[in-house]
Design an enzyme around this catalytic site. Sequence first.
Site, PDB file in Angstrom:
ATOM      1  N   HIS A 177    -102.663 -99.918  39.199  1.00  0.00           N
ATOM      2  CA  HIS A 177    -101.262-100.056  38.469  1.00  0.00           C
ATOM      3  C   HIS A 177    -100.497-101.019  39.721  1.00  0.00           C
ATOM      4  O   HIS A 177    -101.012-101.076  40.866  1.00  0.00           O
ATOM      5  CB  HIS A 177    -100.666 -98.647  38.550  1.00  0.00           C
ATOM      6  CG  HIS A 177    -100.413 -97.955  39.581  1.00  0.00           C
ATOM      7  ND1 HIS A 177    -101.408 -96.966  39.847  1.00  0.00           N
ATOM      8  CD2 HIS A 177     -99.449 -97.800  40.538  1.00  0.00           C
ATOM      9  CE1 HIS A 177    -100.987 -96.399  41.160  1.00  0.00           C
ATOM     10  NE2 HIS A 177    -100.136 -96.663  41.515  1.00  0.00           N
ATOM     11  N   HIS A 234     -95.200-101.413  45.207  1.00  0.00           N
ATOM     12  CA  HIS A 234     -96.729-101.610  45.634  1.00  0.00           C
ATOM     13  C   HIS A 234     -97.709-101.836  44.610  1.00  0.00           C
ATOM     14  O   HIS A 234     -97.275-101.975  43.545  1.00  0.00           O
ATOM     15  CB  HIS A 234     -97.158-100.387  46.521  1.00  0.00           C
ATOM     16  CG  HIS A 234     -97.278 -99.034  45.621  1.00  0.00           C
ATOM     17  ND1 HIS A 234     -96.264 -98.208  45.555  1.00  0.00           N
ATOM     18  CD2 HIS A 234     -98.087 -98.545  44.970  1.00  0.00           C
ATOM     19  CE1 HIS A 234     -96.458 -97.263  44.773  1.00  0.00           C
ATOM     20  NE2 HIS A 234     -97.540 -97.413  44.199  1.00  0.00           N
ATOM     21  N   GLU A 248    -101.875 -99.696  47.739  1.00  0.00           N
ATOM     22  CA  GLU A 248    -102.418 -98.176  47.714  1.00  0.00           C
ATOM     23  C   GLU A 248    -103.894 -98.172  47.225  1.00  0.00           C
ATOM     24  O   GLU A 248    -104.215 -99.118  46.580  1.00  0.00           O
ATOM     25  CB  GLU A 248    -101.592 -97.635  46.531  1.00  0.00           C
ATOM     26  CG  GLU A 248    -101.957 -96.167  46.119  1.00  0.00           C
ATOM     27  CD  GLU A 248    -100.998 -95.460  44.933  1.00  0.00           C
ATOM     28  OE1 GLU A 248    -100.480 -96.198  44.355  1.00  0.00           O
ATOM     29  OE2 GLU A 248    -101.316 -94.271  45.087  1.00  0.00           O
TER      30      GLU A 248
HETATM   31 CO    CO Z   1     -98.959 -95.845  43.165  1.00  0.00          CO
END
Ligand code: CO
Length: 134
Positions: free
Chosen positions: A7, A79, A130
């Site tokens: 994502h 992020h 991440e």
């Molecule tokens: Co995230």
Amino acid sequence: MIGNLNHVAIAVPDLDAATCQYRDRLGARVSQPQALPEHGVTVVFVELGNTKVELLEALGDNSPIASFLEKNPAGGMHHICYEVQDIQSARDRLVSSGARVLGDGKPKIGAHGKPVLFLHPKDFCGTLVELEQI
Ligand code: CO
């Protein structure tokens, strides 16, 4: 080592308004809000065919996105999340290469119930990264 894009996360000042933008104006499927107190955020996921967009709103007094939203009051890209097969070996490989893992360096359980960790943006082209074990 990294696999698919899981994502892209966008920090927003108002999660309801952001949900309306994505659901009503862009015609996307948006999940129900999920409070993650241990991460200091409330999230929804915009489900796209090939990936997701995570919309993040600050939760609590010490939210890790509070200072980001002060600098970006309209919201902004926060992020990017890549999938890995084995988060411990990914972490060990990154640390031995000199990359900095945020926090105590141990994976935490993220919004999908899977272990995640974050890498310092200065080590990765100015972008907070991440990693999520799939
Ligand atoms: Co995230």
